[in-house]
Design a protein around this motif. Structure first.
Motif, PDB file in Angstrom:
ATOM      1  N   THR A 287      60.638  42.411  38.533  1.00  0.00           N
ATOM      2  CA  THR A 287      61.334  42.945  37.369  1.00  0.00           C
ATOM      3  C   THR A 287      62.280  44.044  37.833  1.00  0.00           C
ATOM      4  OG1 THR A 287      59.857  44.790  36.831  1.00  0.00           O
ATOM      5  CG2 THR A 287      59.199  42.598  36.085  1.00  0.00           C
TER       6      THR A 287
ATOM      7  N   ARG B  32      53.718  43.988  29.810  1.00  0.00           N
ATOM      8  CA  ARG B  32      55.022  44.586  30.123  1.00  0.00           C
ATOM      9  C   ARG B  32      55.771  43.722  31.128  1.00  0.00           C
ATOM     10  NH1 ARG B  32      52.327  49.536  29.612  1.00  0.00           N
ATOM     11  NH2 ARG B  32      51.716  49.494  31.807  1.00  0.00           N
ATOM     12  N   ARG B  33      55.029  43.203  32.113  1.00  0.00           N
ATOM     13  CA  ARG B  33      55.667  42.352  33.119  1.00  0.00           C
ATOM     14  C   ARG B  33      56.157  41.042  32.503  1.00  0.00           C
ATOM     15  NH1 ARG B  33      54.456  44.759  38.223  1.00  0.00           N
ATOM     16  NH2 ARG B  33      53.920  46.897  37.665  1.00  0.00           N
TER      17      ARG B  33
ATOM     18  N   ASP C  12      53.762  37.326  40.641  1.00  0.00           N
ATOM     19  CA  ASP C  12      54.253  38.686  40.878  1.00  0.00           C
ATOM     20  C   ASP C  12      53.334  39.718  40.227  1.00  0.00           C
ATOM     21  OD1 ASP C  12      56.467  37.891  42.331  1.00  0.00           O
ATOM     22  OD2 ASP C  12      57.748  37.744  40.565  1.00  0.00           O
ATOM     23  N   THR C  13      52.925  39.424  39.007  1.00  0.00           N
ATOM     24  CA  THR C  13      52.087  40.365  38.261  1.00  0.00           C
ATOM     25  C   THR C  13      50.724  40.540  38.928  1.00  0.00           C
ATOM     26  OG1 THR C  13      53.194  39.718  36.214  1.00  0.00           O
ATOM     27  CG2 THR C  13      51.101  40.873  36.005  1.00  0.00           C
TER      28      THR C  13
ATOM     29  N   GLN D 294      54.737  48.135  45.932  1.00  0.00           N
ATOM     30  CA  GLN D 294      55.331  47.134  45.029  1.00  0.00           C
ATOM     31  C   GLN D 294      56.815  46.954  45.307  1.00  0.00           C
ATOM     32  OE1 GLN D 294      53.805  47.038  40.784  1.00  0.00           O
ATOM     33  NE2 GLN D 294      53.125  49.073  41.378  1.00  0.00           N
TER      34      GLN D 294
ATOM     35  N   TYR E  96      48.899  37.393  31.302  1.00  0.00           N
ATOM     36  CA  TYR E  96      50.290  36.970  31.451  1.00  0.00           C
ATOM     37  C   TYR E  96      50.494  35.597  30.818  1.00  0.00           C
ATOM     38  CZ  TYR E  96      54.765  35.718  33.529  1.00  0.00           C
ATOM     39  OH  TYR E  96      56.075  35.343  33.709  1.00  0.00           O
TER      40      TYR E  96
ATOM     41  N   SER F 139      50.207  43.852  32.312  1.00  0.00           N
ATOM     42  CA  SER F 139      50.606  42.448  32.414  1.00  0.00           C
ATOM     43  C   SER F 139      51.613  42.065  31.336  1.00  0.00           C
ATOM     44  CB  SER F 139      49.364  41.557  32.323  1.00  0.00           C
ATOM     45  OG  SER F 139      49.704  40.206  32.514  1.00  0.00           O
TER      46      SER F 139
ATOM     47  N   ALA G 291      58.805  38.984  34.825  1.00  0.00           N
ATOM     48  CA  ALA G 291      58.110  38.728  36.086  1.00  0.00           C
ATOM     49  C   ALA G 291      57.314  37.431  35.990  1.00  0.00           C
ATOM     50  CB  ALA G 291      57.174  39.889  36.411  1.00  0.00           C
TER      51      ALA G 291
ATOM     52  N   LEU H 298      57.077  42.843  42.477  1.00  0.00           N
ATOM     53  CA  LEU H 298      57.360  43.339  41.141  1.00  0.00           C
ATOM     54  C   LEU H 298      57.970  42.261  40.253  1.00  0.00           C
ATOM     55  CD1 LEU H 298      57.305  45.835  39.367  1.00  0.00           C
ATOM     56  CD2 LEU H 298      59.529  46.481  40.287  1.00  0.00           C
TER      57      LEU H 298
END
Length: 294
Positions: free
Chosen positions: A39, A87-88, A97-98, A31, A145, A85, A93, A37
């Motif tokens: 993030t 959290r991203r 990206d996720t 990653q 997401y 997801s 993000a 990432l």
């Protein structure tokens, strides 16, 4: 499920359990190296996230849910992917990206399988199984997401609406809501909720809704205002609508909207004077209110 699938599933489970730390480390490195990432999560946070997802994968594979349904049907695995997801989303993000972050686990997982077996047939079957499982996880992360982002947008929109429709405590028992711009159903609902709550909290007797800054008033806006006035009355308070400018008065008359049962005033100063009388404030209070309105 065929015997061959069972064997490959067992092989993959063995790799997950025996090489958990190696898989977590490899996935974290991938990653960071692949910029999948999006993030500023630290390496330690990524490693902990990896362990959580790997543990969930192990639990899911140890059960008897078919591979094509394991991500959707296994509660622990679905929760792990969903929380990753979300959290991203919160970290900023993109959905791509996720999804790529989840899909990059394939390489780390297949590298672990290669340490468990060198049989090309088993490796090929394991790759198919991993692809089916993690493709589903990637799709779930993308879906989560999007839903999470939409929820954040809805929450931020509501917060902006609340900020654009403040309820002001003018003095004891008197509240005011200065409205600016365009009124629609969503904004009017926020006005009503905020005003009714403020009336309860402050034990208000009069609520002034000032529409001086409202650009236009049509049938829908007038109906919204009437509903708000009726709700205020149900709370035991009087309601005054101020800021009825000549163009708005003409429009209301042409639309045939009956506001005769509602106390209206041309200016905020007039509304303040009316509020003073409705609350039986002393004369000095009237003077102060009129001065403040100017």
């Amino acid at each position: 499920m065929s015997t061959s699938d069972t064997d490959i599933r067992t092989l993959l489970l063995e790799a997950l359990r025996d090489q958990e730390e190696q898989i977590a480390a490899r996935w974290t490195t991938l990653q960071l190296e692949q910029a999948a990432l999006g993030t500023d999560m630290t390496e330690g946070e990524l490693r902990e996230e990896a362990r959580t997802l790997i543990d969930a994968l192990s639990d899911a594979l140890a059960g008897d849910v078919p591979i094509e349904r394991v991500v959707a049907a296994h509660h622990g695995l679905r929760t792990a992917v969903t929380e990753l997801s979300l959290r991203r989303v919160r970290a900023g993000a993109t959905p791509t990206d996720t999804s790529l972050a989840v899909l990059s686990l394939k390489e780390a997982l297949l590298a672990a399988v290669q340490h468990t077996t060198r049989d090309m047939g088993e490796l090929f079957s394991a790759a198919i199984l991993v692809n089916r499982m993690l493709d589903a996880a990637g799709a779930l992360s993308f879906e989560t997401y999007v839903e999470g982002r939409e929820e954040i947008i809805r929450r931020q929109s509501r917060q902006l609406l609340e900020l654009s429709t403040p309820v002001v405590r003018l003095w004891k028992h008197v509240l005011a809501v200065p409205l600016i711009g365009t009124l629609d159903t969503a904004r009017t609902q926020i006005v009503m909720e905020s005003l009714l709550q403020a009336i309860q909290d402050d034990e208000a007797k009069v609520a002034i809704i000032d529409i001086t800054g409202v650009l236009t008033v049509d049938t829908a806006v007038a109906q919204h205002l009437m509903h708000t006035v009726n709700a205020v009355r149900l709370m035991g308070a009087d309601c005054v609508i101020s800021g009825i400018r000549p163009p708005i008065a003409q429009t209301i008359a042409q639309l045939g909207i009956d506001l005769s049962t509602i106390l209206t005033r041309a200016t905020l100063a007039d509304a303040l004077s009316a509020a003073v009388r409705l609350t039986d404030q002393p004369a000095v209070g009237l003077a102060v209110a009129e001065s403040a309105a100017r």
